[in-house]
Write a protein that holds these residues in place. Structure first.
Motif, PDB file in Angstrom:
ATOM      1  N   PRO A 142       0.812  -1.230   0.000  1.00  0.00           N
ATOM      2  CA  PRO A 142       0.000   0.000   0.000  1.00  0.00           C
ATOM      3  C   PRO A 142       0.840   1.273   0.000  1.00  0.00           C
ATOM      4  N   GLN A 143       1.861   1.335   0.839  1.00  0.00           N
ATOM      5  CA  GLN A 143       2.701   2.530   0.877  1.00  0.00           C
ATOM      6  C   GLN A 143       3.496   2.677  -0.412  1.00  0.00           C
ATOM      7  N   PHE A 144       3.941   1.563  -0.983  1.00  0.00           N
ATOM      8  CA  PHE A 144       4.678   1.608  -2.250  1.00  0.00           C
ATOM      9  C   PHE A 144       3.811   2.226  -3.349  1.00  0.00           C
ATOM     10  N   LEU A 145       2.566   1.824  -3.415  1.00  0.00           N
ATOM     11  CA  LEU A 145       1.663   2.383  -4.426  1.00  0.00           C
ATOM     12  C   LEU A 145       1.472   3.884  -4.233  1.00  0.00           C
ATOM     13  N   LYS A 146       1.389   4.305  -2.978  1.00  0.00           N
ATOM     14  CA  LYS A 146       1.250   5.739  -2.716  1.00  0.00           C
ATOM     15  C   LYS A 146       2.502   6.499  -3.151  1.00  0.00           C
ATOM     16  N   THR A 147       3.673   5.890  -2.937  1.00  0.00           N
ATOM     17  CA  THR A 147       4.935   6.540  -3.292  1.00  0.00           C
ATOM     18  C   THR A 147       5.074   6.703  -4.804  1.00  0.00           C
ATOM     19  N   ILE A 148       4.732   5.674  -5.553  1.00  0.00           N
ATOM     20  CA  ILE A 148       4.958   5.737  -7.002  1.00  0.00           C
ATOM     21  C   ILE A 148       3.818   6.424  -7.748  1.00  0.00           C
ATOM     22  N   ARG A 149       2.840   6.927  -6.994  1.00  0.00           N
ATOM     23  CA  ARG A 149       1.789   7.734  -7.628  1.00  0.00           C
ATOM     24  C   ARG A 149       2.385   8.922  -8.366  1.00  0.00           C
ATOM     25  N   ASP A 150       3.494   9.421  -7.870  1.00  0.00           N
ATOM     26  CA  ASP A 150       4.126  10.601  -8.463  1.00  0.00           C
ATOM     27  C   ASP A 150       4.842  10.283  -9.774  1.00  0.00           C
ATOM     28  N   TYR A 151       4.989   9.015 -10.090  1.00  0.00           N
ATOM     29  CA  TYR A 151       5.688   8.626 -11.319  1.00  0.00           C
ATOM     30  C   TYR A 151       4.670   8.474 -12.447  1.00  0.00           C
ATOM     31  N   ASP A 152       4.480   9.551 -13.182  1.00  0.00           N
ATOM     32  CA  ASP A 152       3.454   9.553 -14.226  1.00  0.00           C
ATOM     33  C   ASP A 152       3.756   8.569 -15.350  1.00  0.00           C
ATOM     34  N   THR A 153       5.002   8.136 -15.457  1.00  0.00           N
ATOM     35  CA  THR A 153       5.374   7.225 -16.546  1.00  0.00           C
ATOM     36  C   THR A 153       4.939   5.792 -16.276  1.00  0.00           C
ATOM     37  N   LEU A 154       4.610   5.483 -15.018  1.00  0.00           N
ATOM     38  CA  LEU A 154       4.240   4.112 -14.649  1.00  0.00           C
ATOM     39  C   LEU A 154       2.729   4.014 -14.513  1.00  0.00           C
ATOM     40  N   ASN A 155       2.119   3.208 -15.360  1.00  0.00           N
ATOM     41  CA  ASN A 155       0.674   3.010 -15.353  1.00  0.00           C
ATOM     42  C   ASN A 155       0.386   1.712 -14.595  1.00  0.00           C
ATOM     43  N   VAL A 156       0.128   1.819 -13.307  1.00  0.00           N
ATOM     44  CA  VAL A 156      -0.050   0.632 -12.461  1.00  0.00           C
ATOM     45  C   VAL A 156      -1.426   0.026 -12.719  1.00  0.00           C
ATOM     46  N   LYS A 157      -1.427  -1.213 -13.196  1.00  0.00           N
ATOM     47  CA  LYS A 157      -2.662  -1.886 -13.582  1.00  0.00           C
ATOM     48  C   LYS A 157      -3.166  -2.888 -12.555  1.00  0.00           C
ATOM     49  N   GLY A 158      -2.269  -3.340 -11.652  1.00  0.00           N
ATOM     50  CA  GLY A 158      -2.693  -4.340 -10.688  1.00  0.00           C
ATOM     51  C   GLY A 158      -1.511  -5.103 -10.141  1.00  0.00           C
ATOM     52  N   PHE A 159      -1.740  -6.380  -9.824  1.00  0.00           N
ATOM     53  CA  PHE A 159      -0.734  -7.188  -9.151  1.00  0.00           C
ATOM     54  C   PHE A 159      -0.450  -8.492  -9.902  1.00  0.00           C
ATOM     55  N   MET A 160       0.757  -8.989  -9.691  1.00  0.00           N
ATOM     56  CA  MET A 160       1.147 -10.314 -10.166  1.00  0.00           C
ATOM     57  C   MET A 160       1.703 -11.107  -8.995  1.00  0.00           C
ATOM     58  N   THR A 161       1.488 -12.420  -9.004  1.00  0.00           N
ATOM     59  CA  THR A 161       2.105 -13.267  -7.985  1.00  0.00           C
ATOM     60  C   THR A 161       2.362 -14.658  -8.539  1.00  0.00           C
ATOM     61  N   VAL A 162       3.325 -15.340  -7.909  1.00  0.00           N
ATOM     62  CA  VAL A 162       3.609 -16.739  -8.195  1.00  0.00           C
ATOM     63  C   VAL A 162       3.299 -17.507  -6.917  1.00  0.00           C
ATOM     64  N   ALA A 163       2.361 -18.448  -6.995  1.00  0.00           N
ATOM     65  CA  ALA A 163       1.928 -19.177  -5.806  1.00  0.00           C
ATOM     66  C   ALA A 163       2.995 -20.155  -5.336  1.00  0.00           C
ATOM     67  N   GLU A 164       2.810 -20.630  -4.135  1.00  0.00           N
ATOM     68  CA  GLU A 164       3.714 -21.619  -3.557  1.00  0.00           C
ATOM     69  C   GLU A 164       3.737 -22.880  -4.417  1.00  0.00           C
ATOM     70  N   ASN A 165       4.911 -23.424  -4.615  1.00  0.00           N
ATOM     71  CA  ASN A 165       5.081 -24.631  -5.420  1.00  0.00           C
ATOM     72  C   ASN A 165       4.909 -25.856  -4.526  1.00  0.00           C
TER      73      ASN A 165
END
Length: 230
Positions: A142-165
């Motif tokens: 959550p804090q990371f998303l707030k920080t990079i709000r100022d970076y207009d070049t990054l269009n944050v679309k959502g999340f990615m994850t790799v589940a436990e194997n």
């Protein structure tokens, strides 16, 4: 089976999985992972209507992009990205799904500003305790998303994850559930849409669909057994 038959079979499996989960199959897309397969295989997949392909290694993406420069492919980087590879990502990729630290966001922003473009990104979330898994700890997102709000070049679309194997379905499911809940939390806190959940691969995509995935990263189920890494 032929490549066309394999693609058709996976699409049918995804459709049935969506029906079992009570979801509209149109809400879930397949992202073909073409890593280790040559550009000729990618061209065959293009003939089946595919236009977006994912690669783990930036160098491999670059080689294929140059070999297929007569096409309209959208390349997606899904592997861990070192900051010294940012230049190639900015030049060749349409999306990065492994944004996992502020240092990388800063390096991307600098290069994207120089290139005069924006880049779609997903924040990679570490949803299990496996040491070999990369990604940002959920509590830091959550804090990371707030920080990079100022970076207009990054269009944050959502999340990615790799589940436990692991062969324990409930532990795999928990990885996907955790990221979906985090997405919902961040949307509420930020008041911004984060529509993409890139969750699930060849071995676990049905569980990912049940937990709200919107994009499945499928490799071997589509392309067959992978050739050895070069």
């Amino acid at each position: 089976m032929s490549l066309a038959e394999q693609f058709a079979a996976v699409n049918e499996q995804v459709r049935l999985a969506c029906e079992r989960a009570g979801r509209d199959p149109q809400q879930v897309c397949i992202l073909p992972v073409s890593k280790t397969f040559g550009h000729e295989v990618v061209r065959q997949a293009m003939a089946l209507g595919q236009r977006q392909f994912a690669e783990n290694r930036v160098q491999e993406m670059k080689e294929k992009a140059l070999a297929l420069n007569d096409s309209s492919i959208e390349w997606v980087v899904i592997g861990y990205l070192q900051t010294n590879k940012v230049k190639e990502v900015v030049r060749y990729a349409s999306q990065l799904q492994s944004l996992d630290r502020l240092e990388l966001a800063q390096a991307l922003d600098k290069r994207l500003q120089q290139a005069g473009r924006r880049l779609d990104v997903l924040v990679q979330v570490k949803s299990s305790s496996e040491e070999n898994k990369t990604g940002m700890a959920p509590e830091l997102v959550p804090q990371f998303l707030k920080t990079i709000r100022d970076y207009d070049t990054l269009n944050v679309k959502g999340f990615m994850t790799v589940a436990e194997n692991i062969d324990v379905q409930e532990r795999v499911r928990h990885c996907f559930e955790r990221v979906r809940q985090l997405r919902d939390q961040c949307q509420n806190e930020l008041g911004e849409a984060l529509p993409v959940l890139s969750m699930g691969m060849s071995a676990d995509f049905e569980l990912a669909i049940q937990e709200g995935s919107t994009q499945l990263r499928i490799g071997s189920a589509l392309f067959g057994q992978r050739p050895p890494m070069r």
